[in-house]
Scaffold this motif. Structure first.
Motif, mmCIF file in Angstrom:
data_model
loop_
_atom_site.group_PDB
_atom_site.id
_atom_site.type_symbol
_atom_site.label_atom_id
_atom_site.label_comp_id
_atom_site.label_asym_id
_atom_site.label_seq_id
_atom_site.Cartn_x
_atom_site.Cartn_y
_atom_site.Cartn_z
ATOM 1 N N LEU A 1 0.812 -1.219 0.000
ATOM 2 C CA LEU A 1 0.000 0.000 0.000
ATOM 3 C C LEU A 1 0.845 1.268 0.000
ATOM 4 O O LEU A 1 0.331 2.358 -0.249
ATOM 5 N N LYS A 2 2.132 1.124 0.283
ATOM 6 C CA LYS A 2 3.015 2.289 0.294
ATOM 7 C C LYS A 2 3.603 2.613 -1.083
ATOM 8 O O LYS A 2 4.172 3.680 -1.287
ATOM 9 N N LEU A 3 3.440 1.693 -2.018
ATOM 10 C CA LEU A 3 4.125 1.836 -3.305
ATOM 11 C C LEU A 3 3.460 2.836 -4.248
ATOM 12 O O LEU A 3 4.119 3.397 -5.119
ATOM 13 N N TYR A 4 2.167 3.051 -4.068
ATOM 14 C CA TYR A 4 1.417 3.888 -4.995
ATOM 15 C C TYR A 4 0.584 4.915 -4.240
ATOM 16 O O TYR A 4 0.161 4.675 -3.105
ATOM 17 N N THR A 5 0.350 6.043 -4.889
ATOM 18 C CA THR A 5 -0.474 7.085 -4.274
ATOM 19 C C THR A 5 -1.838 6.520 -3.905
ATOM 20 O O THR A 5 -2.334 6.707 -2.786
ATOM 21 N N GLU A 6 -2.435 5.848 -4.873
ATOM 22 C CA GLU A 6 -3.711 5.158 -4.668
ATOM 23 C C GLU A 6 -3.740 3.926 -5.553
ATOM 24 O O GLU A 6 -3.043 3.862 -6.573
ATOM 25 N N ILE A 7 -4.558 2.957 -5.172
ATOM 26 C CA ILE A 7 -4.729 1.739 -5.956
ATOM 27 C C ILE A 7 -6.224 1.534 -6.184
ATOM 28 O O ILE A 7 -7.015 1.553 -5.239
ATOM 29 N N PHE A 8 -6.604 1.349 -7.437
ATOM 30 C CA PHE A 8 -7.997 1.099 -7.801
ATOM 31 C C PHE A 8 -8.102 -0.313 -8.354
ATOM 32 O O PHE A 8 -7.337 -0.704 -9.244
ATOM 33 N N ILE A 9 -9.063 -1.078 -7.829
ATOM 34 C CA ILE A 9 -9.256 -2.459 -8.267
ATOM 35 C C ILE A 9 -10.740 -2.740 -8.513
ATOM 36 O O ILE A 9 -11.611 -1.957 -8.137
ATOM 37 N N GLY A 10 -10.996 -3.882 -9.129
ATOM 38 C CA GLY A 10 -12.345 -4.440 -9.258
ATOM 39 C C GLY A 10 -12.286 -5.875 -8.758
ATOM 40 O O GLY A 10 -11.716 -6.156 -7.719
ATOM 41 N N HIS A 11 -12.891 -6.781 -9.513
ATOM 42 C CA HIS A 11 -12.750 -8.235 -9.342
ATOM 43 C C HIS A 11 -13.575 -8.822 -8.205
ATOM 44 O O HIS A 11 -14.265 -9.823 -8.389
ATOM 45 N N THR A 12 -13.507 -8.268 -7.002
ATOM 46 C CA THR A 12 -14.253 -8.796 -5.872
ATOM 47 C C THR A 12 -15.423 -7.865 -5.558
ATOM 48 O O THR A 12 -15.189 -6.733 -5.115
ATOM 49 N N PRO A 13 -16.659 -8.289 -5.795
ATOM 50 C CA PRO A 13 -17.803 -7.389 -5.606
ATOM 51 C C PRO A 13 -17.926 -6.867 -4.181
ATOM 52 O O PRO A 13 -17.854 -7.640 -3.217
ATOM 53 N N THR A 14 -18.120 -5.577 -4.061
ATOM 54 C CA THR A 14 -18.357 -4.996 -2.730
ATOM 55 C C THR A 14 -19.681 -5.488 -2.155
ATOM 56 O O THR A 14 -19.878 -5.478 -0.938
ATOM 57 N N THR A 15 -20.576 -5.938 -3.023
ATOM 58 C CA THR A 15 -21.862 -6.471 -2.561
ATOM 59 C C THR A 15 -21.673 -7.752 -1.749
ATOM 60 O O THR A 15 -22.578 -8.143 -1.002
ATOM 61 N N ASN A 16 -20.521 -8.395 -1.890
ATOM 62 C CA ASN A 16 -20.221 -9.558 -1.043
ATOM 63 C C ASN A 16 -20.152 -9.163 0.428
ATOM 64 O O ASN A 16 -20.291 -10.015 1.313
ATOM 65 N N TYR A 17 -19.930 -7.866 0.655
ATOM 66 C CA TYR A 17 -19.794 -7.342 2.018
ATOM 67 C C TYR A 17 -20.946 -6.390 2.351
ATOM 68 O O TYR A 17 -20.824 -5.521 3.193
ATOM 69 N N GLU A 18 -22.051 -6.590 1.636
ATOM 70 C CA GLU A 18 -23.284 -5.819 1.846
ATOM 71 C C GLU A 18 -23.075 -4.324 1.618
ATOM 72 O O GLU A 18 -23.706 -3.492 2.265
ATOM 73 N N LYS A 19 -22.182 -3.988 0.674
ATOM 74 C CA LYS A 19 -21.955 -2.607 0.275
ATOM 75 C C LYS A 19 -22.239 -2.496 -1.220
ATOM 76 O O LYS A 19 -21.662 -3.242 -2.018
ATOM 77 N N ASN A 20 -23.120 -1.578 -1.598
ATOM 78 C CA ASN A 20 -23.445 -1.438 -3.023
ATOM 79 C C ASN A 20 -22.806 -0.196 -3.629
ATOM 80 O O ASN A 20 -23.261 0.323 -4.642
ATOM 81 N N PHE A 21 -21.726 0.268 -3.006
ATOM 82 C CA PHE A 21 -21.007 1.443 -3.478
ATOM 83 C C PHE A 21 -19.503 1.174 -3.344
ATOM 84 O O PHE A 21 -19.097 0.182 -2.706
ATOM 85 N N PRO A 22 -18.639 2.008 -3.943
ATOM 86 C CA PRO A 22 -17.194 1.776 -3.827
ATOM 87 C C PRO A 22 -16.742 1.751 -2.367
ATOM 88 O O PRO A 22 -17.252 2.500 -1.534
ATOM 89 N N VAL A 23 -15.802 0.879 -2.075
ATOM 90 C CA VAL A 23 -15.281 0.746 -0.715
ATOM 91 C C VAL A 23 -13.820 1.191 -0.689
ATOM 92 O O VAL A 23 -13.010 0.736 -1.498
#
Length: 242
Positions: free
Chosen positions: A175-197
């Protein structure tokens, strides 16, 4: 210039069009697509065709997802039907190509073959479909399939102590290597979240479009986001990957 990242689409062309309409794109805007354009809803081939045409009008970066790899293999050899792929959206993808000519399929194959596995922008933001494992960053990753299959980066973020300071020797090096990291692949809905986490500097923008969720686009600077309707409502006679 604005930069948007768009999460997993999974054949939901109607949802993608809704999101793009809400963004009200300008000619100078940049769109980074996080992969998994196919498999799920009935318009996978149509999504790819739409993206090819969109890239003629706007600056687009298309990252490769694991479902895109499976579709690429099938387009290259129609006898190469991964059994796991077939039951997880591949069947619908194959059916979506029935109205496409061999020349069109060839163009789609070229599209998939040329997809990068990650993108790093001028502000050292990293965009990739799934994750990476090397503590030295994506350019040192020995197993490139991790870019579209890895879940350890996301699971590490979920499990980490939120009170851990970045200066701590225990803070995750990845997590220190990049300013920010954006991913997909694992649905946030798996964690009862329907928005970006967001956890630390990691953003997961796969909001479950393949299943009961939505397609999401996020402004990578302001973090404002727009979403489509839920996919089952847009395709009421289909099951998606549910």
């Amino acid at each position: 210039m604005r930069t948007f990242a768009i999460g997993d689409i999974h054949g939901g062309l109607k949802a993608l069009i809704q999101v793009l309409n809400k963004l009200e794109l300008k000619e100078e805007d940049k769109i980074i697509f996080m992969g998994d354009y196919v498999d799920g809803w009935s318009e996978s081939a149509q999504v790819v065709q739409f993206l090819l045409e969109l890239s003629q009008k706007f600056k687009c970066v298309f990252i490769k997802g694991n479902h895109d790899v499976w579709c690429q293999n099938w387009l290259k050899n129609h006898n190469d039907v991964n059994p796991s792929w077939y039951i997880h959206g591949g069947k619908e993808t194959i059916e979506s190509y029935q109205a496409f000519s061999e020349e069109e399929k060839k163009q789609h194959l070229i599209f998939f073959e040329n997809l990068p596995l990650f993108h790093i922008d001028e502000d050292n933001r990293l965009f990739l479909h799934a994750g990476f494992t090397s503590l030295h960053g994506v350019k040192k990753e020995k197993h490139q399939e991790y870019f579209y299959l890895d879940r350890s980066l996301w699971e590490m973020a979920l499990a980490m102590n939120r009170n851990l300071k970045r200066s701590s020797m225990y803070y995750p090096k990845r997590l220190k290597l990049y300013t920010e990291i954006f991913i997909g692949h694992t649905p946030t809905t798996n964690y009862e979240k329907n928005f970006p986490v967001n956890i630390e500097n990691l953003w997961n923008i796969d909001t479950g479009a393949a299943f009961t969720g939505r397609v999401t686009a996020i402004n990578v600077v302001t973090k404002e986001f727009v979403q489509s309707d839920n996919l089952p409502g847009l395709y009421p006679d289909e099951k998606g990957r549910n």
